[in-house]
Design a protein around this motif. Structure first.
Motif, short mmCIF file in Angstrom:
data_model
loop_
_atom_site.label_atom_id
_atom_site.label_comp_id
_atom_site.label_asym_id
_atom_site.label_seq_id
_atom_site.Cartn_x
_atom_site.Cartn_y
_atom_site.Cartn_z
N GLN A 1 0.35 -20.76 36.96
CA GLN A 1 1.09 -20.80 38.22
C GLN A 1 0.65 -21.96 39.12
OE1 GLN A 1 3.59 -18.69 39.52
NE2 GLN A 1 3.74 -17.73 37.52
N ILE A 2 -0.48 -22.57 38.81
CA ILE A 2 -1.01 -23.64 39.67
C ILE A 2 -0.05 -24.83 39.80
CG2 ILE A 2 -2.87 -25.34 39.90
CD1 ILE A 2 -4.78 -23.10 38.96
N PRO A 3 0.59 -25.30 38.73
CA PRO A 3 1.55 -26.40 38.91
C PRO A 3 2.68 -26.06 39.89
CG PRO A 3 1.02 -26.16 36.59
CD PRO A 3 0.41 -24.99 37.31
N TYR A 4 3.11 -24.82 39.89
CA TYR A 4 4.13 -24.37 40.82
C TYR A 4 3.63 -24.49 42.26
CZ TYR A 4 7.55 -21.02 42.83
OH TYR A 4 8.51 -20.39 43.59
N ALA A 5 2.40 -24.04 42.50
CA ALA A 5 1.81 -24.13 43.83
C ALA A 5 1.68 -25.59 44.27
CB ALA A 5 0.45 -23.43 43.86
N LEU A 6 1.26 -26.44 43.36
CA LEU A 6 1.11 -27.86 43.69
C LEU A 6 2.47 -28.50 43.99
CD1 LEU A 6 -1.58 -28.92 41.06
CD2 LEU A 6 -1.91 -28.54 43.53
N TRP A 7 3.47 -28.13 43.22
CA TRP A 7 4.81 -28.68 43.46
C TRP A 7 5.35 -28.24 44.81
CZ3 TRP A 7 7.51 -32.53 41.85
CH2 TRP A 7 8.86 -32.60 42.16
N VAL A 8 5.14 -26.98 45.16
CA VAL A 8 5.62 -26.48 46.45
C VAL A 8 4.84 -27.13 47.59
CG1 VAL A 8 5.76 -24.41 47.90
CG2 VAL A 8 6.58 -24.35 45.55
N ALA A 9 3.55 -27.36 47.39
CA ALA A 9 2.76 -28.06 48.42
C ALA A 9 3.29 -29.48 48.61
CB ALA A 9 1.29 -28.08 48.03
N PHE A 10 3.61 -30.16 47.53
CA PHE A 10 4.18 -31.51 47.62
C PHE A 10 5.55 -31.48 48.29
CE2 PHE A 10 6.57 -35.07 45.58
CZ PHE A 10 5.89 -36.10 46.22
N ALA A 11 6.36 -30.49 47.94
CA ALA A 11 7.67 -30.34 48.58
C ALA A 11 7.50 -30.10 50.08
CB ALA A 11 8.46 -29.20 47.94
N GLY A 12 6.47 -29.35 50.44
CA GLY A 12 6.19 -29.12 51.86
C GLY A 12 5.82 -30.41 52.58
#
Length: 104
Positions: free
Chosen positions: A83-94
């Motif tokens: 799930q970490i790549p998902y969290a990183l992608w959402v942080a980047f989107a933020g």
């Protein structure tokens, strides 16, 4: 790729739910909520064009992803790591979302 990783990790947690049923159930609930929040963000950002609200929405989404990771790790550590790549992608989107808000 992100959705494949997310799906695989959720299937692992679902299959191992008998080992730690409460952590699995809570983790899967956070996962489903994060999917709904993810869907909602697209509407808020692209259709409504409310960039500040979309950013705040992403912060809530990121919180649910982190909670998902925490509970998934209790059931099967590999599930949390997927799930970490998902969290990183959402942080980047933020980060991008905030930049768009500040520039507009």
């Amino acid at each position: 790729i992100l959705y494949v990783l997310m799906g695989i990790s959720s299937v692992i947690v679902y299959k191992r739910r008998s080992l730690t049923p409460e952590a699995a159930r809570t983790g899967l609930i956070y996962y489903v909520v994060s999917l709904g929040l993810n869907f909602g963000w697209s509407i808020i950002f692209f259709n409504v064009r409310s960039f500040l609200f979309a950013f705040m929405w992403l912060l809530i989404l990121l919180y649910t992803i982190v909670k998902t990771i925490v509970y998934y790790v209790k059931v099967a550590p590999v599930s949390g790591y997927l799930q970490i790549p998902y969290a990183l992608w959402v942080a980047f989107a933020g980060y991008l979302n905030l930049g768009i808000y500040l520039l507009n």
